[in-house]
Each structure stands twice: as structure tokens, then as C-alpha cells.
Design an enzyme around this catalytic site. Structure first.
Site, short mmCIF file in Angstrom:
data_model
loop_
_atom_site.label_atom_id
_atom_site.label_comp_id
_atom_site.label_asym_id
_atom_site.label_seq_id
_atom_site.Cartn_x
_atom_site.Cartn_y
_atom_site.Cartn_z
N ASN A 198 22.16 41.00 -23.59
CA ASN A 198 23.26 41.39 -22.64
C ASN A 198 24.77 41.09 -22.77
O ASN A 198 24.83 39.85 -23.34
CB ASN A 198 23.21 41.12 -21.18
CG ASN A 198 21.95 41.91 -20.53
OD1 ASN A 198 21.40 42.94 -20.89
ND2 ASN A 198 21.14 41.27 -19.50
N GLY A 213 16.82 36.90 -23.52
CA GLY A 213 16.14 36.50 -24.80
C GLY A 213 17.10 36.04 -25.67
O GLY A 213 16.97 35.20 -26.59
N ASP A 226 29.22 23.82 -15.97
CA ASP A 226 28.71 25.28 -15.77
C ASP A 226 27.18 25.41 -16.03
O ASP A 226 26.78 24.97 -17.16
CB ASP A 226 29.28 26.02 -17.00
CG ASP A 226 28.86 27.74 -16.72
OD1 ASP A 226 28.22 27.92 -15.56
OD2 ASP A 226 29.40 28.35 -17.51
N ASP A 281 17.68 28.92 -19.64
CA ASP A 281 17.26 29.35 -20.94
C ASP A 281 17.26 28.44 -22.12
O ASP A 281 16.60 28.25 -23.00
CB ASP A 281 18.32 30.57 -21.26
CG ASP A 281 18.00 31.64 -20.29
OD1 ASP A 281 17.06 32.07 -20.16
OD2 ASP A 281 19.16 32.32 -20.04
#
Length: 300
Positions: A13, A43, A238, A244
Site C-alpha cells: 500500500n 506484507g 513513531d 510488522d
């Protein structure tokens, strides 16, 4: 660690971020403070994390034939991710997440776009890549049928599977029982448990394959009882992409034969370093940075 061979099947994305002090009402126009685009998708994020930690990463995904798709592929290429199986489609745009940030809150609209072209047929096209992998890493931003097919193919070839059940979808019970490692956060774990009726043995087996991310408290795993690896004290800049990065780290560590405890400790350090920098992919540490971080704490 050797160079682990990791296949990631998942989303790519472009995050489109606008910061504003005032959220507009319907029909209203306001001035924003800043605007930026950030490469993302669970991903792609996990693929970058694993590659920066020394893994040989094969990314399987789809983008649109547009500028965002080209930018996402360029960034993955810079990070050393193999893009042979990231192909453009012409009838859909690249996946985007439109994010509005205001006074510490955010609102997000996700348009999956080309990500939903990662079909079961695409999974079958990369069966050889899956079969020759040390581990397969999956998330839930592509069609559920494709995730199920990927698990089936991996199990056919005796390839271990890490499934990050996010964003949460109701997974077939049989799939949960087939995967080797599940990486939910605490909320997702509760949803996994409450989604079905489990026998005591089944629930023990489910918990036994769970590595649970707990944010600022750390990571837990189950060997008999739940064991917590406490988080490291760092200056948080952040938190985007921290989960992930943990998944990418687990894929590398498990592929290299580390014990579950060692893999969680390694992933914990990776997550801690990720939150000290701005951005998801740009904030993910390299293998040498993690080794230095652990060495400074006498843990290497």
C-alpha cells in the site's frame, strides 16, 4: 545467522497522510498542516523488515500500473527484496491507505485495489518458491481464500508458516490448526479464542503456537505457561510498523533455528529499535544495528 530464504505473500500500500488541526465537517474545507506519502502495506513492511535483517526475501503481491506501484517496487528493490512475483495489474489502482491525523487521533480509509488480485491462482503460480523457502510469512490484507491456499501449499511441502492475523478476519479453525506460528496482539488473541469452541487440548495447542505482541509491555510466548519477554526502554518516536518489524524478525530468527525464547528476544529488540525512528519501513533496523543494541545490553 545464515541468509534465511523467506517468502512473503501479502499487501503493498501507499500510505497517503494529511496532518490537520481541524477535521472538516461534511461539505466543509479546511487547511491542513502537512502532507506526505509513505510506502506501506503489512506484507511489504514485513518483507522489508526481514530483508534489512539479512534475509533473502521473495515478495509476492500485486500493484497497479501507476506511479504509486512503481514507487513501492522501487523502495522494495532498494531494500534488497526480490520482486519477480510483484506484478502490475492494469484494471485496478495500487492499494492505498488515506490517513488523516489530527490532535493525536487518526481516521483511515483503506482501498485494497490491486492487493485483491493476489488470488489463489497467483499463490499456485509461486508454489515452487514456497516449496524452497525456509518459512512462509502471511497476513490478512489479501483475499482470505489466497491465505488459505498459501497455507495448504506450504504444508504440502513441509514449509513452516507464520500467520499474522491482522487486520482480524474470521479464519477457518482448520487453518489456525495448520499454521506453525500465530502472531496476534492481545485483542486479536482474544478474538481468535472466542471465535470458536475449543476443547482444552485444542486451546492449549492454539496458545502454544502464539507469539503475542503486547506493545510497550513486550512479547509473550507459551511453553506450558505464558512467558513474557519485557520490552526495552527506548525513546519512542513513531510506533508505525512495529508489529510488522517483529514479524519480519521472527521469520528470520526462526528460519535460523533460534529457540522460541531467543527468537522472541531478537524480535523484541527489532521492535524497540523500529519505534525510535519515523516511518514504518524507513525505521526498521539492520542486522548490525540489532546486534549492537543487544551487545550494549550484554545480551549477545
Amino acid at each position: 545467522m545464515k541468509k534465511a530464504n523467506i517468502t512473503v505473500i501479502g499487501s503493498l500500500n501507499m500510505d497517503i497522510v494529511t496532518k490537520t488541526s481541524t477535521i472538516p465537517n461534511v461539505g466543509e474545507t479546511v487547511l491542513g498542516d502537512s502532507f506526505f506519502t509513505i510506502p506501506g502495506g503489512k506484507g511489504a513492511n514485513q518483507a522489508v523488515a526481514a530483508a534489512r535483517l539479512g534475509g533473502h526475501v521473495n515478495m509476492v503481491g500485486r500493484v497497479g500500473s501507476d506511479a504509486f506501484g512503481s514507487q513501492l517496487k522501487d523502495e522494495l528493490h532498494k531494500q534488497g527484496v526480490n520482486l519477480d512475483n510483484v506484478k502490475p495489474v492494469t484494471h485496478l489502482s495500487t492499494g492505498v491507505a488515506t490517513i488523516t491525523l489530527s490532535n493525536g487521533d487518526n481516521s483511515i480509509i483503506v482501498v485494497p485495489g490491486a492487493n485483491y488480485e493476489v488470488t489463489p491462482e497467483v499463490v499456485l503460480q509461486v508454489e515452487e518458491e514456497i516449496a524452497t523457502s525456509d518459512i512462509l510469512l502471511l497476513q490478512l490484507e489479501i483475499p482470505l481464500d489466497s491465505v488459505i491456499e498459501a497455507v495448504r501449499v506450504a504444508k504440502k511441502h513441509h514449509v513452516p508458516v507464520i500467520l499474522n492475523p491482522a487486520p482480524f478476519l474470521l479464519l477457518p479453525k482448520e487453518v489456525l490448526q495448520e499454521v506453525d506460528y500465530l502472531t496476534p496482539n492481545e485483542h486479536e488473541l482474544n478474538l481468535l479464542i472466542s471465535s470458536y469452541e475449543w476443547s482444552d487440548d485444542e486451546l492449549d495447542q492454539l496458545r502454544g503456537k502464539c507469539i503475542v505482541t503486547k506493545g510497550e509491555r513486550g512479547i509473550s510466548f507459551f511453553e506450558g505457561n505464558e512467558q513474557l519477554i519485557p520490552s526495552y526502554k527506548v525513546d519512542v518516536v513513531d510506533t508505525t510498523g512495529a508489529g510488522d518489524s517483529v514479524n519480519g524478525a521472527l521469520a528470520v530468527a526462526i528460519s535460523n533455528g533460534l529457540s522460541l525464547k531467543e527468537a522472541c528476544r531478537f524480535a523484541n529488540a527489532v521492535g524497540a529499535l523500529t519505534v525510535t525512528k519515523l516511518g514504518a519501513q524507513s525505521g526498521m533496523p539492520t542486522k548490525s544495528e540489532v546486534e549492537s543494541f543487544l551487545s550494549e545490553r550484554g545480551e549477545v
